[in-house]
Scaffold this motif. Structure first.
Motif, PDB file in Angstrom:
ATOM      1  N   GLY A 138      -6.537  -4.777  -3.056  1.00  0.00           N
ATOM      2  CA  GLY A 138      -6.295  -3.658  -2.565  1.00  0.00           C
ATOM      3  C   GLY A 138      -7.080  -2.791  -3.788  1.00  0.00           C
ATOM      4  N   GLU A 178     -10.709  -0.552  -3.634  1.00  0.00           N
ATOM      5  CA  GLU A 178     -10.454   0.794  -4.095  1.00  0.00           C
ATOM      6  C   GLU A 178     -11.329   1.186  -5.192  1.00  0.00           C
ATOM      7  OE1 GLU A 178      -5.794   1.428  -2.931  1.00  0.00           O
ATOM      8  OE2 GLU A 178      -6.403   1.133  -5.156  1.00  0.00           O
ATOM      9  N   ASP A 206       0.951  -1.277   0.087  1.00  0.00           N
ATOM     10  CA  ASP A 206       0.053   0.090   0.046  1.00  0.00           C
ATOM     11  C   ASP A 206       0.735   1.349   0.230  1.00  0.00           C
ATOM     12  OD1 ASP A 206      -2.320  -1.136  -0.290  1.00  0.00           O
ATOM     13  OD2 ASP A 206      -2.717  -1.017   2.026  1.00  0.00           O
ATOM     14  N   GLY A 235      -6.024  -2.297   0.965  1.00  0.00           N
ATOM     15  CA  GLY A 235      -5.212  -3.630   0.831  1.00  0.00           C
ATOM     16  C   GLY A 235      -4.676  -4.340   1.914  1.00  0.00           C
ATOM     17  N   TYR A 285      -7.580   1.952   3.970  1.00  0.00           N
ATOM     18  CA  TYR A 285      -6.509   0.913   4.191  1.00  0.00           C
ATOM     19  C   TYR A 285      -6.989  -0.444   3.401  1.00  0.00           C
ATOM     20  CZ  TYR A 285      -6.110   3.884   8.152  1.00  0.00           C
ATOM     21  OH  TYR A 285      -5.859   4.809   9.369  1.00  0.00           O
ATOM     22  N   ARG A 335       0.023  -0.152  -7.906  1.00  0.00           N
ATOM     23  CA  ARG A 335      -0.472  -1.603  -8.195  1.00  0.00           C
ATOM     24  C   ARG A 335       0.125  -2.642  -9.140  1.00  0.00           C
ATOM     25  NH1 ARG A 335      -2.384  -1.974  -3.088  1.00  0.00           N
ATOM     26  NH2 ARG A 335      -4.062  -0.268  -2.621  1.00  0.00           N
TER      27      ARG A 335
END
Length: 478
Positions: A121, A125, A57, A416, A414, A71
């Motif tokens: 993650g 998002e 992250d 991931g 938060y 990512r």
């Protein structure tokens, strides 16, 4: 959705190779069922992905992220690590050096998990609501379970004809195929020189990360092996009681820490810490109800995890050949699991979540109990195809509901790290028990093992009254 099908495929392909296919390979080489159970502890590594998830992250792969983004830079690095580890596993597939086999399996598990952390993650998002999570979850799991089927079909059928080396190399080739497609998704660089420099820097960074992982897990594994030898642990050891005690430790520690965590003000270091903050945030937001919540997620996937370890040794002990097993996985698993994922994602979006979770738990139990029937019928194609279809549909449905549920518990700040913690904790107890699976089979037989695993999965329903309608505290008002 196309991207997450591809990411699911990239993660599902290697997972089957260090879990189910590896247990089949070891069983074919005549290893004791208890030792095969110990290899099941390789799958514990993804349970602890929360230890390095905050790094994914917070940081990006140098150079590579300038071209592909944060990512994607981790996803590409993990893909290269997966292919490298799988090729190495191919050339150690005689299983004459079991510590080396274990090290390579751990490396394959590490890079597979790293890919999952980056992809999960990203998914959280992009889709913070249930309506948005349903389609992306279905796409991801379609890719994941299709890859599991493909890896088993290719590995087992090729190994049956040409040996395990070629079986693993064939799957390594499949694992490499998504990489050019992922690379093609990179945005255009502003200058050829800058892009070239960034890519060269990225390649050096990947090499350093791969060698670093090898050195770390090699050193850690050597120490663990020496400690195990000193403690007298062998195929004749009974680790079941110790495993069950270990399973209680996380719950005891959490119960002790909760009164302190729920009183923490926003300025407390534990809530602001880059490393610890995402995990403290889970306990702070849900308070004391986090204990039944984590108890629920622990039992919910019990049947799925134990089936992945136990099904291949059972089928080999029931005198099925590798080709028949591969056909069952390749041609029955894909449509069955895809149908299950579609049903599960639909239920998660359209029903009250507690009802969808209950249906998933019942399905998971049935998916385990079908193997009790398979054990007692004479070996035949129809029986193994039927058992595989029921298992894959049930666990595909359960898995889709569970992924949507966990995603909704996560704080998008938060994404991931928290998803890594929750999904990792969900598999801690099942994978600890998986390592003791050989001893359990020796004690109560394969039929008893699958009766037990299905019942444990169904036991998750007992937690539902305590977690139904659970709501997180609003950080803005406290």
């Amino acid at each position: 959705m196309t991207l997450f099908v591809l990411l699911g495929f990239s993660a599902g392909l290697p997972f089957y190779m260090f879990s189910t296919v590896l247990s089949a390979r070891l069983a074919k080489h005549g290893l004791d069922i208890v030792l095969i159970g110990f290899f099941g502890w390789v799958a514990l590594l993804p349970t602890f992905k929360f230890l390095w998830a905050p790094l994914l992250d917070a940081f990006a792969v140098p150079g590579l992220s300038r071209v592909f983004g944060k990512r994607m830079s981790w996803i590409i690095t993990a893909q290269i690590g997966i292919v490298t580890a799988m090729v190495a596993m191919a050339y150690t597939s005689a299983d004459t050096n079991l510590p080396l086999v274990a090290l390579l399996a751990v490396l394959l598990a590490f890079w597979t998990t790293t890919l999952e952390v980056a992809a999960d993650g990203w998914r959280v998002e992009l889709a913070p609501t249930a309506a948005e999570q349903g389609p992306l979850t279905a796409a991801n799991l379609w890719g994941y379970r299709t890859a599991m089927a493909a890896s088993s079909l290719v590995a087992l059928t090729v190994a049956d004809r040409a040996g395990w080396v070629w079986g693993y190399l064939a799957v390594a080739l499949l694992a490499a195929l998504p990489l050019p497609i992922l690379v093609s998704l990179a945005p255009a660089a502003r200058g050829v020189g800058r892009r070239t420099t960034a890519l060269l820097t990225g390649l050096v960074a990947i090499a350093v990360l791969l060698l670093g992982a090898l050195a770390f897990f090699g050193g850690f594994g050597w120490v663990a092996l020496q400690l195990a030898i000193a403690a007298g642990i062998s195929a004749k050891s009974n680790a079941t009681v110790a495993v069950l005690v270990l399973c209680l430790v996380p719950f005891v520690l959490m119960a002790v820490a909760l009164p302190w965590i729920v009183r923490l003000p926003a300025t407390a270091w534990a809530r602001r810490s880059t490393w610890l903050g995402p995990y403290v945030n889970i306990f702070w937001r849900f308070g004391y109800r986090v204990l039944p919540l984590l108890g629920f997620v622990t039992f919910y996937r019990m049947g799925d995890v134990l089936t992945l370890w136990g099904v291949k040794p059972l089928e080999i002990a029931a005198h099925y050949d590798l080709t028949t097993m591969g056909i069952a996985d390749g041609f029955v698993t894909t449509p069955s699991s895809m149908a299950g994922v579609l049903v599960g994602a639909t239920l998660a979006v359209r029903l009250r979540m507690s009802r969808a979770l209950m249906l998933g738990a019942i399905g998971s139990a049935l998916g385990n109990w079908i193997f009790v029937w398979l054990w007692h019928v004479p070996p035949n194609g129809l029986a193994i195809y039927t058992a595989t279809a029921v298992d894959q549909f049930a666990h595909g449905m359960e898995g889709a509901i569970f992924v949507v549920y966990l995603s909704l518990l996560v704080n998008p700040r938060y994404a991931g790290a928290q998803y890594a913690f929750l999904s990792g904790f969900a598999f801690l107890l099942p994978r600890l028990l998986q390592g003791a699976g050989g001893e359990i089979v020796k004690s109560i037989g394969y039929d008893g093992f699958f009766w037990l695993s299905g019942t444990l999965s169904l036991a998750a329903v007992l937690f539902l009254p305590f977690i139904a309608g659970i709501r997180a505290r609003d950080e803005e008002t406290v």
